[in-house]
Motif scaffolding. Structure first.
Motif, PDB file in Angstrom:
ATOM      1  N   VAL A  74      30.036  32.085 122.390  1.00 35.71           N
ATOM      2  CA  VAL A  74      28.649  32.483 122.158  1.00 35.71           C
ATOM      3  C   VAL A  74      27.801  32.108 123.379  1.00 35.71           C
ATOM      4  CG1 VAL A  74      28.873  32.216 119.679  1.00 35.71           C
ATOM      5  CG2 VAL A  74      28.036  30.299 121.035  1.00 35.71           C
ATOM      6  N   SER A  75      26.695  32.796 123.541  1.00 39.39           N
ATOM      7  CA  SER A  75      25.819  32.517 124.678  1.00 39.39           C
ATOM      8  C   SER A  75      24.369  32.756 124.272  1.00 39.39           C
ATOM      9  CB  SER A  75      26.175  33.392 125.878  1.00 39.39           C
ATOM     10  OG  SER A  75      26.041  34.766 125.553  1.00 39.39           O
ATOM     11  N   GLY A  76      23.448  32.196 125.060  1.00 36.18           N
ATOM     12  CA  GLY A  76      22.027  32.373 124.787  1.00 36.18           C
ATOM     13  C   GLY A  76      21.566  31.605 123.577  1.00 36.18           C
ATOM     14  N   ASP A  77      20.496  32.066 122.983  1.00 37.44           N
ATOM     15  CA  ASP A  77      19.911  31.372 121.837  1.00 37.44           C
ATOM     16  C   ASP A  77      20.531  31.871 120.540  1.00 37.44           C
ATOM     17  OD1 ASP A  77      18.274  29.478 120.710  1.00 37.44           O
ATOM     18  OD2 ASP A  77      16.570  30.840 120.482  1.00 37.44           O
ATOM     19  N   VAL A  78      21.852  31.794 120.489  1.00 34.41           N
ATOM     20  CA  VAL A  78      22.613  32.294 119.342  1.00 34.41           C
ATOM     21  C   VAL A  78      23.554  31.187 118.883  1.00 34.41           C
ATOM     22  CG1 VAL A  78      24.283  33.984 118.529  1.00 34.41           C
ATOM     23  CG2 VAL A  78      22.503  34.669 120.152  1.00 34.41           C
ATOM     24  N   ALA A  94      18.481  19.201 121.077  1.00 33.48           N
ATOM     25  CA  ALA A  94      18.208  19.382 122.506  1.00 33.48           C
ATOM     26  C   ALA A  94      17.067  20.349 122.777  1.00 33.48           C
ATOM     27  CB  ALA A  94      19.482  19.873 123.210  1.00 33.48           C
ATOM     28  N   GLY A  95      16.523  20.966 121.731  1.00 30.07           N
ATOM     29  CA  GLY A  95      15.552  22.040 121.933  1.00 30.07           C
ATOM     30  C   GLY A  95      14.198  21.589 122.448  1.00 30.07           C
ATOM     31  N   GLN A  96      13.397  22.578 122.894  1.00 35.10           N
ATOM     32  CA  GLN A  96      12.111  22.311 123.521  1.00 35.10           C
ATOM     33  C   GLN A  96      10.924  22.392 122.562  1.00 35.10           C
ATOM     34  OE1 GLN A  96      13.042  25.343 126.731  1.00 35.10           O
ATOM     35  NE2 GLN A  96      12.007  23.797 127.981  1.00 35.10           N
ATOM     36  N   SER A  97      11.137  22.802 121.329  1.00 31.96           N
ATOM     37  CA  SER A  97      10.048  22.890 120.334  1.00 31.96           C
ATOM     38  C   SER A  97       8.899  23.755 120.846  1.00 31.96           C
ATOM     39  CB  SER A  97       9.522  21.486 119.988  1.00 31.96           C
ATOM     40  OG  SER A  97      10.551  20.615 119.615  1.00 31.96           O
ATOM     41  N   ALA A 121      17.492  24.778 128.000  1.00 30.56           N
ATOM     42  CA  ALA A 121      16.447  25.797 128.044  1.00 30.56           C
ATOM     43  C   ALA A 121      16.980  27.188 127.746  1.00 30.56           C
ATOM     44  CB  ALA A 121      15.759  25.776 129.419  1.00 30.56           C
ATOM     45  N   GLU A 122      18.300  27.364 127.836  1.00 30.46           N
ATOM     46  CA  GLU A 122      18.901  28.689 127.627  1.00 30.46           C
ATOM     47  C   GLU A 122      19.207  28.975 126.170  1.00 30.46           C
ATOM     48  OE1 GLU A 122      22.161  29.358 130.237  1.00 30.46           O
ATOM     49  OE2 GLU A 122      21.058  28.687 132.029  1.00 30.46           O
ATOM     50  N   GLY A 123      18.978  27.993 125.288  1.00 31.31           N
ATOM     51  CA  GLY A 123      19.162  28.278 123.878  1.00 31.31           C
ATOM     52  C   GLY A 123      20.193  27.397 123.205  1.00 31.31           C
ATOM     53  N   ILE A 124      20.421  27.683 121.928  1.00 30.89           N
ATOM     54  CA  ILE A 124      21.201  26.813 121.061  1.00 30.89           C
ATOM     55  C   ILE A 124      22.704  26.844 121.348  1.00 30.89           C
ATOM     56  CG2 ILE A 124      21.629  28.511 119.226  1.00 30.89           C
ATOM     57  CD1 ILE A 124      20.983  26.340 117.204  1.00 30.89           C
ATOM     58  N   SER A 125      23.197  27.921 121.960  1.00 27.68           N
ATOM     59  CA  SER A 125      24.637  28.073 122.147  1.00 27.68           C
ATOM     60  C   SER A 125      25.227  26.945 122.976  1.00 27.68           C
ATOM     61  CB  SER A 125      24.955  29.423 122.793  1.00 27.68           C
ATOM     62  OG  SER A 125      24.342  29.526 124.073  1.00 27.68           O
ATOM     63  N   PRO A 164      33.090  11.570 113.182  1.00 31.99           N
ATOM     64  CA  PRO A 164      31.942  10.920 113.786  1.00 31.99           C
ATOM     65  C   PRO A 164      30.731  11.841 113.765  1.00 31.99           C
ATOM     66  CG  PRO A 164      33.326  11.816 115.495  1.00 31.99           C
ATOM     67  CD  PRO A 164      34.048  12.074 114.194  1.00 31.99           C
ATOM     68  N   VAL A 165      29.581  11.272 114.139  1.00 34.41           N
ATOM     69  CA  VAL A 165      28.344  12.045 114.232  1.00 34.41           C
ATOM     70  C   VAL A 165      27.986  12.183 115.705  1.00 34.41           C
ATOM     71  CG1 VAL A 165      25.898  12.163 113.619  1.00 34.41           C
ATOM     72  CG2 VAL A 165      27.565  11.215 111.990  1.00 34.41           C
ATOM     73  N   VAL A 166      27.920  13.424 116.172  1.00 32.19           N
ATOM     74  CA  VAL A 166      27.577  13.717 117.568  1.00 32.19           C
ATOM     75  C   VAL A 166      26.161  14.278 117.610  1.00 32.19           C
ATOM     76  CG1 VAL A 166      28.129  15.118 119.596  1.00 32.19           C
ATOM     77  CG2 VAL A 166      29.976  14.134 118.210  1.00 32.19           C
ATOM     78  N   VAL A 167      25.325  13.700 118.444  1.00 27.42           N
ATOM     79  CA  VAL A 167      23.958  14.192 118.622  1.00 27.42           C
ATOM     80  C   VAL A 167      23.857  14.814 120.007  1.00 27.42           C
ATOM     81  CG1 VAL A 167      21.502  13.609 118.667  1.00 27.42           C
ATOM     82  CG2 VAL A 167      23.052  12.393 117.117  1.00 27.42           C
ATOM     83  N   VAL A 168      23.493  16.092 120.060  1.00 33.26           N
ATOM     84  CA  VAL A 168      23.357  16.800 121.333  1.00 33.26           C
ATOM     85  C   VAL A 168      21.912  16.679 121.802  1.00 33.26           C
ATOM     86  CG1 VAL A 168      23.737  18.948 122.576  1.00 33.26           C
ATOM     87  CG2 VAL A 168      25.148  18.394 120.579  1.00 33.26           C
ATOM     88  N   VAL A 169      21.721  16.176 123.014  1.00 37.41           N
ATOM     89  CA  VAL A 169      20.383  15.984 123.562  1.00 37.41           C
ATOM     90  C   VAL A 169      20.204  16.814 124.828  1.00 37.41           C
ATOM     91  CG1 VAL A 169      20.117  13.671 122.593  1.00 37.41           C
ATOM     92  CG2 VAL A 169      21.151  13.940 124.850  1.00 37.41           C
ATOM     93  N   GLY A 170      18.951  17.122 125.144  1.00 39.07           N
ATOM     94  CA  GLY A 170      18.636  17.910 126.335  1.00 39.07           C
ATOM     95  C   GLY A 170      17.199  17.686 126.730  1.00 39.07           C
ATOM     96  N   HIS A 171      16.273  18.403 126.093  1.00 39.97           N
ATOM     97  CA  HIS A 171      14.844  18.220 126.338  1.00 39.97           C
ATOM     98  C   HIS A 171      14.425  16.806 125.918  1.00 39.97           C
ATOM     99  CE1 HIS A 171      10.614  19.049 126.631  1.00 39.97           C
ATOM    100  NE2 HIS A 171      10.425  18.853 125.327  1.00 39.97           N
ATOM    101  N   GLU A 172      13.768  16.079 126.818  1.00 39.62           N
ATOM    102  CA  GLU A 172      13.343  14.710 126.567  1.00 39.62           C
ATOM    103  C   GLU A 172      14.495  13.879 125.997  1.00 39.62           C
ATOM    104  OE1 GLU A 172       9.715  14.628 124.321  1.00 39.62           O
ATOM    105  OE2 GLU A 172       8.543  15.547 125.939  1.00 39.62           O
ATOM    106  N   ALA A 173      15.644  13.984 126.670  1.00 40.55           N
ATOM    107  CA  ALA A 173      16.863  13.324 126.186  1.00 40.55           C
ATOM    108  C   ALA A 173      16.688  11.822 126.046  1.00 40.55           C
ATOM    109  CB  ALA A 173      18.034  13.635 127.120  1.00 40.55           C
TER     110      ALA A 173
END
Length: 539
Positions: free
Chosen positions: A497-501, A354-357, A420-424, A390-399
């Motif tokens: 957990v919260s933020g980019d952690v 889901a990250g923005q790279s 945008a708030e991070g990996i958590s 199963p395999v779960v893919v988490v999407v966000g940016h350019e989902a």
């Protein structure tokens, strides 16, 4: 193999025989000491360590366990990857565990370094249930000992199989005498149907007839003419002799009586015959009860397509006293109860995509092609080729674009609107998408295209919370990488957990539950964060 106390300066390349903790660092038993490890031990003031060092001709514990596992795992059995000298065999079908106890004993007597443990012969097993385990006791096995073991197995044609239950058609005959109660016959019909269906068979129907040789013979021929694979005869009166009504009727119908009586109680008055290739059984009176008895032991083998000889029956006396033991549950209840024996862990996977790279500039690195395939597809294909489901893919940016890149693949998608708030957030949404009953999850990064299915399966093979391996971390020469396998017990804490952690702090907080799994390739250390890194991996 050389074993004993070793000066630290001479310990590089040796296997650490006992775990060590020093200065906030822990080295687990079995670690192959590297030059940096030796330097760390020396800096901590440790002068000697207990190690094992392989000699010419020795075979590493994992390699020995793997080769034995491959040799003994037969039909409908899957061997796990070797870890700490252990390989487990899991059933691939519902059926019976089949092996010769005398052969198992012979293998275990070859040398104390090799041990093979199994469920009892002809135990009923479910898919993914552990059937046997191979454990190498020391860190290595002399090559000649291993070869003797392998030759013994090969000469015998293998050791373990699982014989699956077959979808056999069965006919039931119940005889009547004056005064036979219909309620009793109805109850017997229900109990027998449950037994047959529990073993994947079908009770085609029932015939009720007089307790005479001619009537029973006619009913046997009728069920055989209707294509039944097995015929069961429940007499209104117990069979007391080979010349009694039921055995005489089997012979009158053109069949043969093979054996009468068995050293199992309840179930002594069991009669086994056949008509052509179809078993014809005269049932003991205890079959009217749903509790396990000698008939169940015979029916289970026949339902799995195994033949029953006189010697097979007469060998059932050991363990055959069932009258007063607690292991006499209702067969239907036993079939529905959770297995009390170890089973293969059910491991899912969460791919964080889901990250923005941000460090890649304008490029979404997950969509960048490597070898003609988007990076995220490289990662997901590796996970799909592993045991994780199963395999779960988490999407966000350019989902939408990431979903398109994974079109047609057997994955579940989870959305992270707060990417945008991070990996958590991705971590939490991915874990929530996993089903109940999962034992653990591989947390995979979408920007690690060189992680292989074999590396993922090695983490899964190492996973065993009961033995203290609840967090499995890949390492290369002692350096930790990704992905990491976490037991379900940590999911609740990951929700905080919260933020980019992410969840790596759990590794430091629970060192006693961490298992480092050494990998042969460096894909577990390679993540793509910059254009330069992308260029290198493409090259």
């Amino acid at each position: 193999m050389k074993f004993g106390e070793t000066p630290v300066d001479d310990a590089s390349g040796a296997v650490l025989a006992h775990g060590l903790s020093f200065g906030g660092t822990s080295f687990r038993k079995g670690r192959i000491l590297s030059d940096p490890d030796v330097a760390a031990l020396r800096a901590a003031g440790i002068g000697t360590v207990v190690t094992a060092r392989l000699e010419p001709g020795d075979v590493n514990e994992d390699e020995a366990a793997r080769r034995i596992g491959d040799a003994v795992a037969g039909v409908n059995l899957t061997a796990t990857q070797a870890f700490t000298g252990r390989v487990n065999l899991f059933a691939g079908a519902r059926g019976l565990a089949v092996y010769a106890p005398e052969l198992l004993d012979r293998i275990n007597r070859i040398d104390e370094s090799i041990t093979v443990a199994a469920l009892p012969p002809h135990a009923v097993v479910a898919p993914r249930q552990m059937v046997a385990t191979i454990k190498i006791i020391p860190f290595a096995v002399p090559g000649e000992v291993l070869e003797t073991c392998l030759k013994t197995v090969v000469a015998a044609g293998g050791l373990f199989d699982v014989a699956p239950f077959l979808q056999r058609k069965t006919g039931l005959i119940q005889t009547t005498l004056p005064g036979t109660r219909r309620k009793l016959l109805d109850k017997t019909l229900t109990v027998v149907r449950n037994r047959v269906e529990m073993l994947e068979g079908t009770l085609v129907g029932e015939t009720r007839c007089a307790h005479t040789i001619s009537d029973v013979a006619r009913a046997i021929r009728d069920w055989r003419d209707r294509g039944c694979d097995m015929v069961l005869v429940m007499g209104a009166s117990a069979i007391t002799d080979r010349r009694d009504v039921v055995p005489a009727a089997i012979e009158a119908a053109g069949g043969t009586v093979d054996h009468f009586g068995m050293p199992v109680d309840p179930g002594n008055l069991m009669l086994i015959g056949h008509d052509g290739d179809a078993p014809v059984l005269g049932l003991p009176g205890c079959v009217r009860s749903p509790k396990i008895n000698g008939f169940d032991w015979v029916l289970q083998r026949l339902a799995a397509g195994l033949k029953i000889s006189r010697d097979d029956v007469m060998a059932m006396g050991a363990g055959g006293l069932l009258t007063e033991i607690s292991a006499r549950p209702l067969p239907r209840a036993a079939a529905c109860a959770p297995a009390a024996v170890p089973r293969a862990p059910h491991i899912g996977a969460v791919v964080l995509a889901a990250g923005q790279s941000r460090r890649m500039g304008m490029v979404n690195k997950l969509l960048a092609e490597i070898g003609g395939k988007p990076m995220v597809a490289q990662v997901v294909d590796a996970v799909l080729a592993s045991q994780a489901r199963p395999v779960v893919v988490v999407v966000g940016h350019e989902a939408a674009e990431v979903r398109d890149a994974l079109a047609g693949r057997d994955v579940r998608f989870a959305d992270n609107p707060e990417f945008a708030e991070g990996i958590s957030g991705s971590l939490k949404n991915g874990l929530r998408a996993l089903p109940d009953g999962i034992d653990g999850a591989l947390i995979c990064l979408g920007d690690m295209p060189r992680v292989t299915p074999d590396q993922l399966d090695r983490l899964i093979s190492a996973f065993d919370p009961v033995e203290g391996r609840a967090i499995c971390v890949p390492t290369v020469h002692g350096k930790r990488g990704n992905p990491v396998l976490f037991a379900r017990r940590f999911f609740e804490e990951m929700e905080t957990v919260s933020g980019d952690v992410g969840a790596r702090h759990l590794i430091g907080e629970s060192p006693e539950l961490v298992c480092e799994v050494e990998m042969s390739g460096d894909g577990v250390l390679l993540d793509i964060d910059t254009p330069q890194a992308l260029d290198r991996v493409r090259d």
